[in-house]
Enzyme design. Structure first.
Site, PDB file in Angstrom:
ATOM      1  N   ASP A   1       0.482   4.549  -5.578  1.00 27.78           N
ATOM      2  CA  ASP A   1       0.416   4.030  -4.489  1.00 27.78           C
ATOM      3  C   ASP A   1       1.427   4.543  -3.550  1.00 27.78           C
ATOM      4  O   ASP A   1       2.670   4.808  -4.065  1.00 27.78           O
ATOM      5  CB  ASP A   1       0.406   2.560  -4.340  1.00 27.78           C
ATOM      6  CG  ASP A   1       0.692   2.132  -3.003  1.00 27.78           C
ATOM      7  OD1 ASP A   1      -0.177   2.215  -2.198  1.00 27.78           O
ATOM      8  OD2 ASP A   1       1.494   1.230  -3.149  1.00 27.78           O
TER       9      ASP A   1
ATOM     10  N   ASP B   1       3.319   3.495   0.021  1.00 28.35           N
ATOM     11  CA  ASP B   1       3.997   2.198   0.646  1.00 28.35           C
ATOM     12  C   ASP B   1       4.389   1.231  -0.313  1.00 28.35           C
ATOM     13  O   ASP B   1       3.394   0.390  -0.737  1.00 28.35           O
ATOM     14  CB  ASP B   1       3.386   1.912   2.023  1.00 28.35           C
ATOM     15  CG  ASP B   1       4.653   1.212   2.770  1.00 28.35           C
ATOM     16  OD1 ASP B   1       5.933   1.205   2.449  1.00 28.35           O
ATOM     17  OD2 ASP B   1       4.188   0.644   4.021  1.00 28.35           O
TER      18      ASP B   1
END
Length: 331
Positions: free
Chosen positions: A15, A17
């Site tokens: 992932d 952010d």
């Protein structure tokens, strides 16, 4: 010799952010951890629910942190949403785009025709977050969905982490359209499988590992895809969230940050711990022992999850355990 967490995995899905970076800064340990993956020959895929940026823009953003990424290493929810549409629609079918130009480009890339008005007779609607959306965009989409158009949402994240705090995410706007149409969309991004399946396929991986900071998207997506996962504590979900996680959102491992990828996998596994013990006492779990606070967190999670559903109070047997609960914000 004991294996690190990265060993046994031919791809690591990251992932962005909250995991690789936080706002305008790289997350702690991210650069060195990802660099080590590359040196070890482990495929890296950046998997993001953000549908507003093209893959090239993501690569440029990562370069700003000193990460040398390639376009082929990036999988976005815009790509996944377009792929879902392409699987279900005839070539050149009209798709009403509620989202950024990047989403429009992905629709076009898969051989479909992006439009912006109901008068263009779209057979589908695709929705992704874009700061410049207006009431008119949702009105056009509402008419199309009510007329029977297939509705695909790139993701259902209710919030968007920013340097200013949590802002409305695409999921919040999906709720707007759901309320106006009484319909539910197909979701392409995490926690649904299309985005993760696309990333795994692009890496040709047989043993992937998902890494993220959000239980409800990153980790839930891994659970649905049947792959192990590492939760890092650099983003949205907290130790309290982890202890109270429902079965559908439980990771197999937890670490402070991405450097955990190169630590011993057994040490990071959520399981009973040698230096900490957790005793069930009625409706409470009592922590005692010594050592690393994340080991205590793993022990608490293992005990809490074994206890089943329902609230369980956490308490400390002594001052050392009490300080650990306080540090983890579990007191």
């Amino acid at each position: 010799m004991s294996a690190t967490l990265r060993d046994g995995h031919d791809a690591v899905l990251l992932d962005l952010d909250g995991t690789v970076y936080r706002g305008g800064e790289a997350a702690p340990g991210a650069l060195e951890a990802i660099g080590e993956l590359h040196r070890r020959g482990v495929a890296v895929r950046y998997v993001t629910n953000n549908a507003s940026k093209p893959a090239r823009a993501v690569v440029d953003h990562l370069a700003g942190f000193g990460l040398d990424a390639e376009v082929g290493e990036v999988s976005t929810s815009a790509q996944a949403g377009a792929a879902v549409l392409a699987d279900k629609l005839a070539e050149k079918s009209r798709v009403l785009v509620v989202g950024a130009p990047a989403l429009e480009s992905e629709v076009e890339r898969v051989g479909l025709t992006p439009v912006r008005e109901f008068a263009d007779e779209p057979v589908a609607v695709v929705q992704g977050l874009f700061a410049e959306l207006t009431y008119r965009d949702f009105a056009e989409a509402c008419l199309a969905v009510r007329a029977g158009a297939l509705w695909v949402a790139c993701n259902a994240d209710r919030t968007l982490p920013t340097e200013r705090g949590l802002l409305p995410g695409n999921g919040a706007l999906v709720e707007l359209l759901r309320a106006a149409t009484d319909q539910d969309p197909l979701v392409a991004g995490k926690p649904e499988r299309p985005l993760l399946d696309r990333a795994v396929a692009s890496a040709g991986a047989g043993a992937p590992l998902m890494v993220g900071d959000r239980l409800d998207t990153d980790i839930a997506g891994a659970v649905k895809a049947g792959m192990p996962s590492l939760m890092v504590l650099t983003g949205v979900s907290t130790p309290r969230d982890l202890v109270e996680a429902v079965p559908e959102e439980r990771p197999t491992h937890v670490a402070a940050d991405l450097r955990g990828l190169h630590e011993l996998g057994d040490d990071l596994a959520i399981a009973e711990q040698s230096t900490w013990s957790v005793r069930a006492d009625g409706a409470a779990l009592e922590l005692s022992g010594h050592g690393d606070e994340l080991a205590a967190l793993r022990a608490l999670c293992a005990a809490r999850w074994a206890a089943g559903a329902g609230p369980v109070a956490l308490r400390a047997a002594d001052d050392r355990a009490r300080a650990t609960l306080r540090s983890l914000e579990l007191d």
